[in-house]
Design a protein around this motif. Structure first.
Motif, PDB file in Angstrom:
ATOM      1  N   ILE A  10       6.531  18.271  -1.109  1.00 57.40           N
ATOM      2  CA  ILE A  10       7.275  17.285  -0.321  1.00 57.40           C
ATOM      3  C   ILE A  10       6.493  16.797   0.901  1.00 57.40           C
ATOM      4  CG2 ILE A  10       9.379  16.896   1.021  1.00 57.40           C
ATOM      5  CD1 ILE A  10      10.814  18.815  -0.889  1.00 57.40           C
ATOM      6  N   PRO A  11       5.922  17.693   1.738  1.00 58.24           N
ATOM      7  CA  PRO A  11       5.153  17.192   2.897  1.00 58.24           C
ATOM      8  C   PRO A  11       3.958  16.333   2.490  1.00 58.24           C
ATOM      9  CG  PRO A  11       5.629  19.522   3.136  1.00 58.24           C
ATOM     10  CD  PRO A  11       5.994  19.158   1.740  1.00 58.24           C
ATOM     11  N   LEU A  12       3.287  16.714   1.407  1.00 58.62           N
ATOM     12  CA  LEU A  12       2.153  15.930   0.917  1.00 58.62           C
ATOM     13  C   LEU A  12       2.593  14.525   0.536  1.00 58.62           C
ATOM     14  CD1 LEU A  12      -0.727  15.609  -0.535  1.00 58.62           C
ATOM     15  CD2 LEU A  12       0.483  16.379  -2.568  1.00 58.62           C
ATOM     16  N   TYR A  13       3.695  14.436  -0.170  1.00 60.65           N
ATOM     17  CA  TYR A  13       4.199  13.150  -0.648  1.00 60.65           C
ATOM     18  C   TYR A  13       4.545  12.228   0.523  1.00 60.65           C
ATOM     19  CZ  TYR A  13       6.941   9.925  -3.516  1.00 60.65           C
ATOM     20  OH  TYR A  13       7.424   8.806  -4.154  1.00 60.65           O
ATOM     21  N   ILE A  14       5.256  12.774   1.504  1.00 62.96           N
ATOM     22  CA  ILE A  14       5.659  11.972   2.663  1.00 62.96           C
ATOM     23  C   ILE A  14       4.441  11.571   3.493  1.00 62.96           C
ATOM     24  CG2 ILE A  14       7.011  11.988   4.798  1.00 62.96           C
ATOM     25  CD1 ILE A  14       8.968  13.878   3.428  1.00 62.96           C
ATOM     26  N   PHE A  15       3.493  12.496   3.652  1.00 62.10           N
ATOM     27  CA  PHE A  15       2.289  12.188   4.431  1.00 62.10           C
ATOM     28  C   PHE A  15       1.491  11.059   3.794  1.00 62.10           C
ATOM     29  CE2 PHE A  15      -2.307  12.699   4.859  1.00 62.10           C
ATOM     30  CZ  PHE A  15      -2.455  12.549   6.227  1.00 62.10           C
ATOM     31  N   ALA A  16       1.345  11.088   2.474  1.00 57.51           N
ATOM     32  CA  ALA A  16       0.565  10.055   1.786  1.00 57.51           C
ATOM     33  C   ALA A  16       1.166   8.675   2.024  1.00 57.51           C
ATOM     34  CB  ALA A  16       0.498  10.356   0.292  1.00 57.51           C
ATOM     35  N   VAL A  43       0.836  -1.206   0.000  1.00 52.38           N
ATOM     36  CA  VAL A  43       0.000   0.000   0.000  1.00 52.38           C
ATOM     37  C   VAL A  43       0.869   1.254   0.000  1.00 52.38           C
ATOM     38  CG1 VAL A  43      -1.742   1.290   1.287  1.00 52.38           C
ATOM     39  CG2 VAL A  43      -1.891  -1.203   1.150  1.00 52.38           C
ATOM     40  N   ALA A  44       1.902   1.257   0.835  1.00 47.74           N
ATOM     41  CA  ALA A  44       2.806   2.410   0.884  1.00 47.74           C
ATOM     42  C   ALA A  44       3.558   2.579  -0.433  1.00 47.74           C
ATOM     43  CB  ALA A  44       3.792   2.248   2.039  1.00 47.74           C
ATOM     44  N   LEU A  45       3.886   1.462  -1.079  1.00 46.61           N
ATOM     45  CA  LEU A  45       4.594   1.531  -2.359  1.00 46.61           C
ATOM     46  C   LEU A  45       3.752   2.228  -3.421  1.00 46.61           C
ATOM     47  CD1 LEU A  45       7.061   0.739  -4.070  1.00 46.61           C
ATOM     48  CD2 LEU A  45       5.909  -1.432  -4.564  1.00 46.61           C
ATOM     49  N   TRP A  46       2.451   1.929  -3.459  1.00 46.30           N
ATOM     50  CA  TRP A  46       1.588   2.598  -4.425  1.00 46.30           C
ATOM     51  C   TRP A  46       1.438   4.081  -4.099  1.00 46.30           C
ATOM     52  CZ3 TRP A  46       0.687   1.274  -9.075  1.00 46.30           C
ATOM     53  CH2 TRP A  46       0.654  -0.067  -9.447  1.00 46.30           C
ATOM     54  N   SER A  47       1.539   4.428  -2.833  1.00 41.83           N
ATOM     55  CA  SER A  47       1.502   5.848  -2.469  1.00 41.83           C
ATOM     56  C   SER A  47       2.750   6.575  -2.949  1.00 41.83           C
ATOM     57  CB  SER A  47       1.365   6.005  -0.950  1.00 41.83           C
ATOM     58  OG  SER A  47       0.096   5.568  -0.509  1.00 41.83           O
TER      59      SER A  47
END
Length: 264
Positions: free
Chosen positions: A93-99, A28-32
């Motif tokens: 960057i924050p959006l990407y890490i949060f997702a 799941v995290a990989l697809w994010s």
């Protein structure tokens, strides 16, 4: 007296079938990482997933991140720095890490909730009939779902009756194809005009296509597999509650000792 259940496993509505089941948090995290929001769509958290996808496209477009990535792949680093809007990249960057973090965290929590809900064996509504739509649990073919998703992203979701996901995916697909001139580029490529095919493509929009295409295939396949498991579980619970006596017990088979086996 009707038994009350604290947790549900699934809900069948006219908009689709929503359910929880054990998932690999790393997948799941990989697809994010490929596209913020995709991991949440795998978890059937549509509102959060759609919000992250819209935010990703918005920030990516005004920062020209995809275009900068393309130039970086081509070794044109100065051109990549020139087109990149630094003011908005730092918002990305924050959006990407949060997702990534939130999809992993949510998967772990939902796996724990599933283990608790499974022990309660809550009932599942196998059929929903409304004036404008009908939805029901049944077995579908994962291969057929993958095939239709390969033709046009969103068609596989329609095959599985995931109306909301299919509608959103269709809108996103049309938007990406239109602005990237993807079909036009494929047309010239089939004619053998590679230069013209490369010229008409919009690199900024084109870079969205691979993740959208392959995620649609993967999501549809996984949803069909889990939908089939849910169908079998619902049948099992129904037959057990309807026909199995409460006094029915399965006796464990006795294992003969090694000494007895030698005497046989």
């Amino acid at each position: 007296m009707n038994k009350t259940f604290r947790r549900e496993i699934a809900n069948v509505s006219i908009w689709g079938t929503t359910y929880i089941h054990p998932r690999n948090p790393y997948i799941v995290a990989l697809w994010s990482t490929t596209f913020p929001g995709y991991g949440h769509l795998l978890l059937h958290k549509y509102i959060r997933g759609f919000a992250l996808i819209i935010w990703e496209v918005f920030i990516n477009q005004i920062s020209h991140l995809n275009l900068a990535m393309v130039y970086s792949f081509m070794g044109k680093f100065e051109l990549a720095k020139e087109v990149l809007n630094v003011n908005y990249v730092y918002m990305y960057i924050p959006l990407y890490i949060f997702a990534i973090w939130d999809s992993y965290r949510t998967t772990v929590e939902m796996n724990n909730l599933y283990l608790l809900a499974e022990k309660e064996e809550p009932p599942v509504n196998a059929l929903t009939v409304k004036p404008f739509e009908v939805n029901y649990l049944d077995k579908r073919s994962p291969v057929v779902a993958m095939f239709w998703s390969m033709t046009v992203p969103s068609v596989g979701q329609l095959y599985l009756h995931q109306i909301i996901s299919a509608f959103f995916t269709l809108i996103v697909t049309v938007m990406f194809v239109h602005y990237s001139h993807f079909i036009e580029g494929v047309h010239y490529l089939m004619l053998g005009d590679i230069d013209k095919s490369t010229e008409v493509l919009d690199k900024q929009w084109l870079l969205y296509m691979p993740s959208l295409y392959f995620f649609s295939i993967f999501q549809t396949y996984m949803n069909v597999v889990e939908n089939n498991k849910l169908f079998e579980a619902e049948q099992k619970m129904f037959l057990k509650s309807k026909y199995q006596s409460s006094d029915f017990k399965i006796k464990a088979a006795r294992v003969k000792s090694n000494a007895n086996l030698r005497n046989i």
